[in-house]
Design an enzyme around this catalytic site. Structure first.
Site, PDB file in Angstrom:
ATOM      1  N   GLY A  90       0.799  -1.230   0.000  1.00 33.43           N
ATOM      2  CA  GLY A  90       0.000   0.000   0.000  1.00 33.43           C
ATOM      3  C   GLY A  90       0.830   1.277   0.000  1.00 33.43           C
ATOM      4  O   GLY A  90       0.643   2.155  -0.843  1.00 33.43           O
TER       5      GLY A  90
ATOM      6  N   HIS B 216       4.259   1.414  -0.314  1.00 33.84           N
ATOM      7  CA  HIS B 216       5.403   1.300  -1.226  1.00 33.84           C
ATOM      8  C   HIS B 216       5.037   1.592  -2.683  1.00 33.84           C
ATOM      9  O   HIS B 216       5.659   2.437  -3.322  1.00 33.84           O
ATOM     10  CB  HIS B 216       5.982  -0.112  -1.098  1.00 33.84           C
TER      11      HIS B 216
ATOM     12  N   TYR C   2      11.583   1.757  -5.354  1.00 31.67           N
ATOM     13  CA  TYR C   2      12.884   1.507  -5.993  1.00 31.67           C
ATOM     14  C   TYR C   2      13.335   0.082  -5.685  1.00 31.67           C
ATOM     15  O   TYR C   2      13.194  -0.391  -4.556  1.00 31.67           O
ATOM     16  CB  TYR C   2      13.915   2.500  -5.445  1.00 31.67           C
TER      17      TYR C   2
ATOM     18  N   ASN D  75       8.998   8.153  -0.504  1.00 31.74           N
ATOM     19  CA  ASN D  75       8.928   6.950   0.336  1.00 31.74           C
ATOM     20  C   ASN D  75       9.950   6.962   1.473  1.00 31.74           C
ATOM     21  O   ASN D  75       9.881   6.115   2.357  1.00 31.74           O
ATOM     22  CB  ASN D  75       9.093   5.683  -0.509  1.00 31.74           C
ATOM     23  N   TYR D  76      10.904   7.905   1.435  1.00 31.77           N
ATOM     24  CA  TYR D  76      11.785   8.084   2.584  1.00 31.77           C
ATOM     25  C   TYR D  76      11.300   9.329   3.326  1.00 31.77           C
ATOM     26  O   TYR D  76      12.001  10.322   3.470  1.00 31.77           O
ATOM     27  CB  TYR D  76      13.247   8.218   2.152  1.00 31.77           C
TER      28      TYR D  76
HETATM   29  C1  LIG Z   1      13.411  -1.360   6.354  1.00 35.91           C
HETATM   30  C2  LIG Z   1      12.910  -0.566   5.194  1.00 35.91           C
HETATM   31  C3  LIG Z   1      13.340  -0.879   3.909  1.00 35.91           C
HETATM   32  C4  LIG Z   1      12.882  -0.160   2.806  1.00 35.91           C
HETATM   33  N1  LIG Z   1      13.337  -0.476   1.564  1.00 35.91           N
HETATM   34  C5  LIG Z   1      12.919   0.238   0.501  1.00 35.91           C
HETATM   35  C6  LIG Z   1      13.392  -0.030  -0.804  1.00 35.91           C
HETATM   36  O1  LIG Z   1      14.184  -0.947  -1.012  1.00 35.91           O
HETATM   37  N2  LIG Z   1      12.937   0.729  -1.827  1.00 35.91           N
HETATM   38  C7  LIG Z   1      12.049   1.745  -1.623  1.00 35.91           C
HETATM   39  O2  LIG Z   1      11.660   2.388  -2.600  1.00 35.91           O
HETATM   40  N3  LIG Z   1      11.576   2.021  -0.396  1.00 35.91           N
HETATM   41  C8  LIG Z   1      12.001   1.307   0.661  1.00 35.91           C
HETATM   42  N4  LIG Z   1      11.529   1.622   1.911  1.00 35.91           N
HETATM   43  C9  LIG Z   1      10.576   2.724   2.080  1.00 35.91           C
HETATM   44  C10 LIG Z   1       9.148   2.230   1.871  1.00 35.91           C
HETATM   45  O3  LIG Z   1       8.905   2.121   0.484  1.00 35.91           O
HETATM   46  C11 LIG Z   1       8.137   3.223   2.447  1.00 35.91           C
HETATM   47  O4  LIG Z   1       8.378   3.384   3.816  1.00 35.91           O
HETATM   48  C12 LIG Z   1       6.696   2.778   2.196  1.00 35.91           C
HETATM   49  O5  LIG Z   1       5.842   3.895   2.252  1.00 35.91           O
HETATM   50  C13 LIG Z   1       6.238   1.754   3.201  1.00 35.91           C
HETATM   51  O6  LIG Z   1       4.973   1.267   2.876  1.00 35.91           O
HETATM   52  P1  LIG Z   1       4.139   0.486   4.000  1.00 35.91           P
HETATM   53  O7  LIG Z   1       2.843   0.117   3.440  1.00 35.91           O
HETATM   54  O8  LIG Z   1       4.997  -0.581   4.603  1.00 35.91           O
HETATM   55  O9  LIG Z   1       4.034   1.608   5.112  1.00 35.91           O
HETATM   56  P2  LIG Z   1       2.803   2.259   5.916  1.00 35.91           P
HETATM   57  O10 LIG Z   1       3.459   2.884   7.098  1.00 35.91           O
HETATM   58  O11 LIG Z   1       1.734   1.284   6.152  1.00 35.91           O
HETATM   59  O12 LIG Z   1       2.293   3.360   4.911  1.00 35.91           O
HETATM   60  C14 LIG Z   1       3.094   4.408   4.407  1.00 35.91           C
HETATM   61  C15 LIG Z   1       2.188   5.569   3.979  1.00 35.91           C
HETATM   62  O13 LIG Z   1       1.275   5.126   2.979  1.00 35.91           O
HETATM   63  C16 LIG Z   1      -0.066   5.215   3.445  1.00 35.91           C
HETATM   64  N5  LIG Z   1      -0.777   3.993   3.049  1.00 35.91           N
HETATM   65  C17 LIG Z   1      -0.460   2.735   3.401  1.00 35.91           C
HETATM   66  N6  LIG Z   1      -1.307   1.877   2.858  1.00 35.91           N
HETATM   67  C18 LIG Z   1      -2.192   2.588   2.141  1.00 35.91           C
HETATM   68  C19 LIG Z   1      -3.320   2.242   1.354  1.00 35.91           C
HETATM   69  N7  LIG Z   1      -3.694   0.974   1.207  1.00 35.91           N
HETATM   70  N8  LIG Z   1      -4.012   3.230   0.762  1.00 35.91           N
HETATM   71  C20 LIG Z   1      -3.636   4.520   0.920  1.00 35.91           C
HETATM   72  N9  LIG Z   1      -2.575   4.905   1.656  1.00 35.91           N
HETATM   73  C21 LIG Z   1      -1.855   3.945   2.266  1.00 35.91           C
HETATM   74  C22 LIG Z   1       0.036   5.341   4.956  1.00 35.91           C
HETATM   75  O14 LIG Z   1      -1.079   5.999   5.501  1.00 35.91           O
HETATM   76  C23 LIG Z   1       1.323   6.107   5.122  1.00 35.91           C
HETATM   77  O15 LIG Z   1       1.098   7.480   4.912  1.00 35.91           O
HETATM   78  C24 LIG Z   1      11.977   0.898   3.014  1.00 35.91           C
HETATM   79  C25 LIG Z   1      11.535   1.194   4.302  1.00 35.91           C
HETATM   80  C26 LIG Z   1      12.004   0.499   5.388  1.00 35.91           C
HETATM   81  C27 LIG Z   1      11.559   0.878   6.757  1.00 35.91           C
END
Ligand SMILES: Cc1cc2nc3c(=O)[nH]c(=O)nc-3n(C[C@H](O)[C@H](O)[C@H](O)COP(=O)(O)OP(=O)(O)OC[C@H]3O[C@@H](n4cnc5c(N)ncnc54)[C@H](O)[C@@H]3O)c2cc1C
Ligand SMILES: *[C@@H]1O[C@H](CO)[C@@H](O)[C@H](O)[C@H]1NC(C)=O
Ligand SMILES: *[C@@H]1O[C@H](CO)[C@@H](O)[C@H](O)[C@H]1NC(C)=O
Ligand SMILES: *[C@@H]1O[C@H](CO)[C@@H](O)[C@H](O)[C@H]1NC(C)=O
Ligand SMILES: *[C@@H]1O[C@H](CO)[C@@H](O)[C@H](O)[C@H]1NC(C)=O
Ligand SMILES: *[C@@H]1O[C@H](CO)[C@@H](O)[C@H](O)[C@H]1NC(C)=O
Length: 538
Positions: free
Chosen positions: A181, A183, A189, A478-479
């Site tokens: 969601g 990502h 990336y 995303n960061y």
């Molecule tokens: C350990 C780690 C490794 C990572 N590696 C990479 C990488 O290799 N490449 C890269 O590009 N990024 C990477 N990231 C960054 C990652 O892409 C972002 O943190 C991403 O937003 C995480 O998505 P999530 O659903 O896990 O997070 P969440 O915290 O659940 O959501 C992130 C944001 O998106 C919103 N959101 C979530 N789900 C939905 C939905 N279904 N509809 C609407 N909004 C929603 C949330 O409200 C929040 O604002 C990494 C992050 C971490 C912590």
């Protein structure tokens, strides 16, 4: 695995959308939300065991189990009034309805990896819609597409693809526990981005619940909104239930290596040289660079780890390296051939383990396990950083304990250059040599000293200003980094405030994101500290 459907066709969606009729708003009371939700669930015949209030014994577990940065949580006093873990779209619609009616903030969480915890913390009373049970994945092997529900993790997606095919893959991030969601809607990336672009480049359809609680697909949401959720972040526009993506065809065997060079092994010169090679070399090769201060035979030095994926066999890789980057001295013994799916384990630090680790949501990603508190930032580089600049970075790294701080240099070029800056909201395309990711992490015992780490990373960021993009100083959405500026998280944020961070993440696309937002959510129902503001708010 719960709700994991693996089939040859797309899974059916309940297209039954209902229009919410807004009731009169009343002053907020914690029990009101629970009551409202229970009533809505009954109306749609949903089971109510997906509602957690602080009175439920498992509330804390459900909350904590998808918190991936303890720093964000430790800074916040508020806990969610209710967490729901819906299994059906109607339950999400119920949460939207009650949240609107009672004027309580709604946060959506998929994987919980938001760098600032915006999916699970808020300054004002809030509820969480946690997508963990909405995570089916269905692969269409004829069309090489997949419908992926947003509560799925990247690991679950990779696992499911690999169970279906040896030559299909998806281009997304390295941490298996990251949620689809956040990502996909923010970019994505991957180790294959030089060949295949980012996750958001491959989204071909989506299911989204808008601010009225209505369910849309690509056709009914329209191309503007569909554009916005491919890199502009889901949160500002609705709740994304699922994405349909185009998978990519890859060779059956890929090659990985992770070569270390210390200062004594000319790390400075090699990193400097890397900047002239990494974005131009064969796009089947992604040479990612990790930089840390390390202990080597009892002495502090800098370790430069050239962590790489080549979409092909080692015998084809070696001549490429010999021709374009002989200085690194890569030899066959440094390289390992494997199927792509095993490379996902390798890059996640789970090499040699069973593929099941990809679908284990409680298995922490190694950096999270040792340093669960962290602060991250990002930058883009268009001109190679001179050697004395790199030496300045080493000085910074040496001020933190060994292995506590890390810079990642992620190369661009290749396929990344094929898209115009406005194709999707993610604007970081031609001209960028690489992206920098800064991370400093610490553990609970060290948390009393968190101010020192925050100061360190902010000072490093100021030092780097001279070497990175300017006007805007670009950043990767995303960061997420609240240092870049914040909305006040009120219904009417100022456009001026928001454009400070908005232009860094999205460049000129920020204007169009504001237009889309104004059209689809003029009352700013879906919002957080860094959500796109509607025009009506300024
Ligand atoms: C350990 C780690 C490794 C990572 N590696 C990479 C990488 O290799 N490449 C890269 O590009 N990024 C990477 N990231 C960054 C990652 O892409 C972002 O943190 C991403 O937003 C995480 O998505 P999530 O659903 O896990 O997070 P969440 O915290 O659940 O959501 C992130 C944001 O998106 C919103 N959101 C979530 N789900 C939905 C939905 N279904 N509809 C609407 N909004 C929603 C949330 O409200 C929040 O604002 C990494 C992050 C971490 C912590
Ligand atoms: C939480 O508690 C409420 C009230 O007792 C109950 O109705 C609900 O089913 C519980 N939730 C879960 C997930 O067990
Ligand atoms: C480092 O570079 C110097 C000068 O170019 C060279 O002589 C030396 O062999 C290199 N050292 C290593 C370990 O590659
Ligand atoms: C690369 O090597 C370094 C140093 O040994 C290690 O810390 C890192 O985890 C390795 N990365 C991968 C992907 O194996
Ligand atoms: C998942 O990972 C956790 C933490 O390492 C471990 O305790 C658990 O046994 C794993 N679960 C499965 C099903 O492998
Ligand atoms: C690095 O080495 C120093 C000196 O030997 C030691 O005190 C320190 O604990 C080591 N740090 C790490 C992270 O290994």
């Amino acid at each position: 695995m719960k709700n994991m459907v693996i089939s040859g066709s797309t899974f059916p969606f309940s297209l039954l959308a209902f229009i919410l009729i807004l009731g009169a708003s009343s002053a907020f009371n914690k029990d009101d939300f629970f009551e409202c939700l229970t009533l809505q669930y009954q109306k749609s015949n949903s089971e109510t065991d997906s509602i957690y209030t602080p009175k439920n014994a498992s509330y804390s577990f459900v909350l904590q189990s998808a918190i991936h940065n303890l720093r964000s949580e430790s800074n916040s006093a508020q806990k969610p009034v209710v967490i729901i873990t819906p299994e059906h779209e109607s339950e999400i619609q119920a949460a939207v309805y009650c949240s609107k009616k009672l004027k309580i903030q709604l946060r959506v969480r998929s994987g919980g990896h938001d760098y600032e915890g915006l999916s699970y913390v808020s300054e004002t009373p809030f509820v969480i819609v946690d997508m963990r049970n909405i995570r089916s994945i269905s692969i269409d092997k004829e069309k090489n597409t997949a419908w992926v529900q947003t509560g799925a993790t990247l690991g679950e997606l990779y696992y499911t693809i690999a169970k279906n095919s040896k030559t299909l893959a998806f281009t997304a991030g390295v941490c298996p526990n990251v949620g689809v969601g956040g990502h996909f809607s923010g970019g994505g990336y991957s180790m294959m981005s030089r060949k295949h672009g980012i996750a958001a480049d491959h989204i071909i359809d989506a299911k989204l619940i808008d601010a009225h609680g209505q369910i849309h697909d690509r056709k009914s949401m329209g191309e503007d909104l569909f554009w916005a959720i491919r890199g502009g972040g889901g949160t500002s526009f609705g709740i994304v239930v699922a994405f349909k993506v185009q998978l990519t065809v890859i060779p059956e065997t890929v090659t990985v290596f992770n070569v270390t060079r210390t200062l004594e092994q000319n790390a400075t010169q090699l990193v400097h040289r890397w900047q002239y090679v990494a974005d131009k070399i064969d796009e089947n090769l992604l040479l990612r660079l990790f930089l840390r201060s390390i202990n080597s035979s009892g002495r502090r030095t800098i370790g430069a780890f050239f962590t790489s994926l080549y979409l092909g066999r080692v015998d084809d890789l070696l001549p490429v390296m010999q021709k374009k980057f002989p200085e690194l001295g890569l030899v066959k013994e440094d390289c390992t051939e494997m199927p792509w799916i095993e490379s996902t384990l390798y890059f996640a630090g789970f090499q040699g383990q069973s593929l099941d680790v990809l679908v284990n949501r409680t298995e922490p990603f190694p950096p999270e396990a040792s340093t669960p508190f962290f602060k991250g930032k990002s930058d883009y580089v268009k001109q190679p950083i001179p050697e004395n600049g790199l030496e300045g970075i080493w000085e910074f790294l040496n001020k933190e304990d060994a292995n506590r701080a890390e810079l990642q240099f992620s190369p661009y070029g290749g396929r990344m250059n094929d898209f115009s800056e406005s194709e999707i909201p993610f604007p970081h395309r031609a001209g960028n040599i690489f992206m920098i990711h800064y991370r400093v992490g610490w553990n609970l015992e060290e948390n009393a000293d968190s101010g020192r780490h925050m100061k360190w990373i902010r000072e490093l960021y100021s030092f780097m200003a001279r070497y990175v993009t300017k006007s805007p100083r670009a950043a990767y959405f995303n960061y997420r980094d609240l240092d870049l500026g914040m909305n006040n998280n009120e219904v009417k944020p100022s456009y001026k405030e928001a454009s400070v961070w908005g232009v860094k993440y999205f460049k000129n696309n920020f204007k169009r994101l504001v237009q889309v937002k104004s059209k689809v959510d003029p009352t700013n129902f879906y919002r957080n500290e860094q959500s796109v503001p509607p025009v009506s708010s300024w």
